[in-house]
Scaffold this motif. Structure first.
Motif, PDB file in Angstrom:
ATOM      1  N   LEU A 111      -6.153   8.549  -1.378  1.00 56.70           N
ATOM      2  CA  LEU A 111      -5.506   9.753  -0.837  1.00 56.70           C
ATOM      3  C   LEU A 111      -5.935  11.008  -1.587  1.00 56.70           C
ATOM      4  CD1 LEU A 111      -1.868   8.475  -0.126  1.00 56.70           C
ATOM      5  CD2 LEU A 111      -3.901   8.373   1.290  1.00 56.70           C
ATOM      6  N   LEU A 135      -1.090  16.084   2.347  1.00 63.82           N
ATOM      7  CA  LEU A 135      -2.093  15.043   2.118  1.00 63.82           C
ATOM      8  C   LEU A 135      -2.422  14.363   3.433  1.00 63.82           C
ATOM      9  CD1 LEU A 135      -0.732  11.948   2.187  1.00 63.82           C
ATOM     10  CD2 LEU A 135       0.258  12.738   0.053  1.00 63.82           C
ATOM     11  N   MET A 179      -3.354  10.721   5.249  1.00 61.46           N
ATOM     12  CA  MET A 179      -3.064   9.311   4.994  1.00 61.46           C
ATOM     13  C   MET A 179      -3.618   8.444   6.129  1.00 61.46           C
ATOM     14  SD  MET A 179       0.714   7.859   4.236  1.00 61.46           S
ATOM     15  CE  MET A 179       0.966   6.317   3.391  1.00 61.46           C
ATOM     16  N   TRP A 239      -1.933   3.017  -7.726  1.00 60.87           N
ATOM     17  CA  TRP A 239      -1.925   2.738  -6.288  1.00 60.87           C
ATOM     18  C   TRP A 239      -0.529   2.327  -5.828  1.00 60.87           C
ATOM     19  CZ3 TRP A 239      -0.298  -2.263  -5.564  1.00 60.87           C
ATOM     20  CH2 TRP A 239      -0.521  -3.158  -6.617  1.00 60.87           C
ATOM     21  N   PHE A 240      -0.365   2.352  -4.497  1.00 60.17           N
ATOM     22  CA  PHE A 240       0.873   1.832  -3.900  1.00 60.17           C
ATOM     23  C   PHE A 240       0.532   1.204  -2.563  1.00 60.17           C
ATOM     24  CE2 PHE A 240       0.635   6.139  -2.128  1.00 60.17           C
ATOM     25  CZ  PHE A 240       0.948   5.936  -0.792  1.00 60.17           C
ATOM     26  N   PHE A 291      -4.277  -0.714   0.519  1.00 61.01           N
ATOM     27  CA  PHE A 291      -3.811  -0.099  -0.727  1.00 61.01           C
ATOM     28  C   PHE A 291      -4.148   1.388  -0.712  1.00 61.01           C
ATOM     29  CE2 PHE A 291      -2.851  -3.940  -3.207  1.00 61.01           C
ATOM     30  CZ  PHE A 291      -3.463  -4.899  -2.441  1.00 61.01           C
ATOM     31  N   TRP A 334      -3.474   6.875  -5.438  1.00 59.08           N
ATOM     32  CA  TRP A 334      -2.849   8.194  -5.526  1.00 59.08           C
ATOM     33  C   TRP A 334      -2.550   8.511  -6.978  1.00 59.08           C
ATOM     34  CZ3 TRP A 334       2.513  10.364  -3.974  1.00 59.08           C
ATOM     35  CH2 TRP A 334       2.379  11.712  -3.609  1.00 59.08           C
ATOM     36  N   GLY A 353       4.507   4.944  -1.002  1.00 50.49           N
ATOM     37  CA  GLY A 353       5.186   3.938  -1.808  1.00 50.49           C
ATOM     38  C   GLY A 353       6.031   4.605  -2.878  1.00 50.49           C
ATOM     39  N   LYS A 383       6.677   3.362  -5.703  1.00 48.41           N
ATOM     40  CA  LYS A 383       6.363   2.823  -7.030  1.00 48.41           C
ATOM     41  C   LYS A 383       4.844   2.801  -7.197  1.00 48.41           C
ATOM     42  CE  LYS A 383       7.178  -1.178  -9.958  1.00 48.41           C
ATOM     43  NZ  LYS A 383       7.605  -2.570  -9.993  1.00 48.41           N
ATOM     44  N   LEU A 384       4.352   3.678  -8.042  1.00 49.20           N
ATOM     45  CA  LEU A 384       2.923   3.670  -8.330  1.00 49.20           C
ATOM     46  C   LEU A 384       2.623   2.576  -9.347  1.00 49.20           C
ATOM     47  CD1 LEU A 384       1.751   7.387  -8.690  1.00 49.20           C
ATOM     48  CD2 LEU A 384       1.118   5.743  -6.940  1.00 49.20           C
ATOM     49  N   ARG A 385       1.567   1.845  -9.097  1.00 52.38           N
ATOM     50  CA  ARG A 385       1.214   0.754 -10.008  1.00 52.38           C
ATOM     51  C   ARG A 385      -0.187   0.987 -10.553  1.00 52.38           C
ATOM     52  NH1 ARG A 385       3.854  -4.441  -7.574  1.00 52.38           N
ATOM     53  NH2 ARG A 385       5.385  -3.502  -6.215  1.00 52.38           N
ATOM     54  N   ARG A 386      -0.438   0.335 -11.649  1.00 48.13           N
ATOM     55  CA  ARG A 386      -1.775   0.370 -12.229  1.00 48.13           C
ATOM     56  C   ARG A 386      -2.188  -1.068 -12.543  1.00 48.13           C
ATOM     57  NH1 ARG A 386      -4.999   4.136 -14.574  1.00 48.13           N
ATOM     58  NH2 ARG A 386      -3.412   5.747 -14.550  1.00 48.13           N
TER      59      ARG A 386
END
Lengths: 215, 287
Positions: A10, A52, A54, A195-196, A209, A212, B274, B276-279
């Motif tokens: 994104l 943004l 998407m 990511w989310f 996925f 962001w 989302g 909840k941002l994840r890494r």
């Protein structure tokens, strides 16, 4: 094992809709049907607003609600994770459409063409009666993936084995690849970035996925 | 992340199922419960022919409406292919079972077959609730409390329709009227539970607005009025009109609610970022 997924960055997407056009061109979808589309999202309240773009479409979930509800087994899932529809079995009940949390499914009742009742020359050639009255959605260009694999190509790397949307993206925002391969392009992107996934709380385990960066 | 970003956007009304789908829930729910109560009230004898035929006609009309909605009606038998997980397939099998058992009961006169058809009718009603719950794209449908509400609504409709038919074909049974009043209260409680769960959920505002008339319908017209009229009918058993009024007041709000639920309150949840941002690699996180 293989699990094909799409990664949409994104931070990179510019909302040009080239992926949308490439998908329509490749899959010959009728007007009003967009297997891949890009949302133009505005968030917040003035003056703190953000914008943004998407990309959305079928998320090729690991646990697809559409497949669970399908009464005819027309919706299936390949071993590589791609969720498919068998147009010859589908009865067009649209149960999958109301079960999909991603608004990814379409049903066209009668033939539709870009310019009135008569198809253009290209539309006439590519019209598929089998898609009338049944559910349809993004296939991750599974025919391209399969044809590429048969030629020894690598999906996500070789354009002839990669979905049209990812090939066409001018900003390199869409990346396709094998999540199970730790050295794949998608694995590297997801390892190196935040990511989310959309609507994860529904337990669908989407195969789409979104990268962001928190701002 | 800015919490403002968590919100969903792009909510719209589903356009896949229309009044024909609603008609299946209305006809199927009413018909199956009518069959069930006709069986229960006739015990130990077989239920009357008119009640069985009315129940089957309602179920059949609902299924015919769905058949008219599907894109490839001549492939309708493919609906039977997925009993492992699809509640629509299960509903189709149970419907076939109801018709087979009912016809066999009418042909042979064996009450046991009629009781089996009544039991299958209850299962059919349950299937209808689960069909809605399995639609994960529609917040108003996937709410688990919808199953109880659909079953309760169907039971009220079936009981009330049997009362109405009794008033036309036979004497009105006060026991049935009492059962209807209890069921009306059960439906009101189910509605309040469902509504509370929906308001506490992330259902779109448009869904909540669309279901607002059901609050008046199911509580005032669909509960208070039947209780008043039914109470009067119990006190004055010779006045059939009170019983008829109670039954009509019980049926119509239930039908109205199902129509609203399927055609007006069926907003998709929209899209969302989302929360909840994840890494890190997703599979490493899963392990």
């Amino acid at each position: 094992m293989t699990r094909y997924v799409m990664v949409a960055d994104l931070n990179r997407c510019v909302g040009c809709q080239t992926c949308t056009a490439a998908c329509k061109h490749t899959n010959a979808t009728p007007p009003g049907v967009q297997w891949r589309k890009v949302l133009d999202v505005e968030m917040g309240e003035y003056p703190n607003v953000e914008r943004l773009f998407m990309p959305v479409g079928c998320q090729h979930c690991s646990d697809p609600p559409c497949m669970e509800v399908c009464p005819s087994t027309a919706t299936g899932q390949r071993k590589d994770g791609i969720v498919t529809i068998d147009y010859d079995i589908c009865i067009g009940c649209s149960y999958c459409a109301v079960a999909c949390p991603y608004q990814a499914r379409y049903k066209v009742e009668t033939p539709r063409f870009a310019y009135g009742d008569q198809p253009t020359e290209t539309e006439a050639i590519r019209f598929d009666e089998g898609r009338i009255g049944v559910a349809q959605k993004c296939t991750f260009c599974s025919d391209r993936v399969d044809a590429g694999l048969a030629r020894g190509l690598k999906p996500g790397v070789d354009p002839d084995a990669t979905p049209a949307c990812a090939n066409a993206c001018i900003a390199n925002a869409l990346t396709f690849g094998d999540l199970e391969d730790p050295d794949s392009n998608v694995s590297k992107l997801l390892t190196d970035n935040t990511w989310f996934r959309m609507h994860e709380e529904l337990g669908t385990e989407p195969g789409f996925f979104y990268l962001w960066n928190e701002k | 992340m800015n919490p403002a970003k968590f919100g969903r956007f792009g909510t719209s009304h589903q356009i896949s199922w229309d009044w024909r789908a609603a008609a299946n829930f209305i006809g199927g729910g009413s018909g199956s419960a009518l069959l069930l109560f006709a069986t229960l009230t006739a015990y130990p004898a077989s239920p009357p022919l008119w009640a069985v035929l009315a129940g089957l006609a309602l179920i059949g009309a609902g299924l015919a409406c769905v058949w008219a909605e599907i894109g490839r009606p001549w492939r309708a038998f493919n609906v039977l292919f997925h009993p492992q997980t699809s509640w629509m397939t299960r509903e189709a099998y149970v419907a076939a079972l109801i018709f087979l058992l009912s016809v066999a009961a009418l042909a042979t006169g064996l009450a046991l077959l009629a009781y089996s058809a009544g039991a299958a009718a209850l299962l059919f009603l349950y299937c209808q609730g689960r069909i809605l719950k399995a639609a994960r794209g529609i917040p108003a449908w996937r709410e688990p409390a919808v199953v109880r509400l659909i079953v309760a609504t169907g039971l009220v409709e079936g009981c009330a329709l049997l009362l109405l038919l009794q008033s036309a074909f036979a004497a009105l049974q006060t026991e049935m009227l009492g059962a209807l009043l209890v069921l009306v209260l059960l439906r009101a409680a189910s509605w309040l539970h469902y509504r509370a769960r929906l308001l506490a959920s992330d259902a779109p505002q448009s869904t909540r607005r669309a279901l607002a008339p059901a609050q008046l319908g199911l509580l005032l017209a669909g509960a208070a009025l039947p209780l008043l009229a039914g109470g009067a009918a119990l006190v004055l058993p010779q006045t059939v009109a009170f019983g008829v009024l109670a039954a009509i007041a019980a049926v119509l709000p239930g039908w109205h609610f199902k129509f609203l639920l399927v055609t007006r309150a069926a907003q998709v949840q929209g899209y969302a970022l989302g929360n909840k941002l994840r890494r890190g690699h997703p599979l490493a996180q899963a392990r």
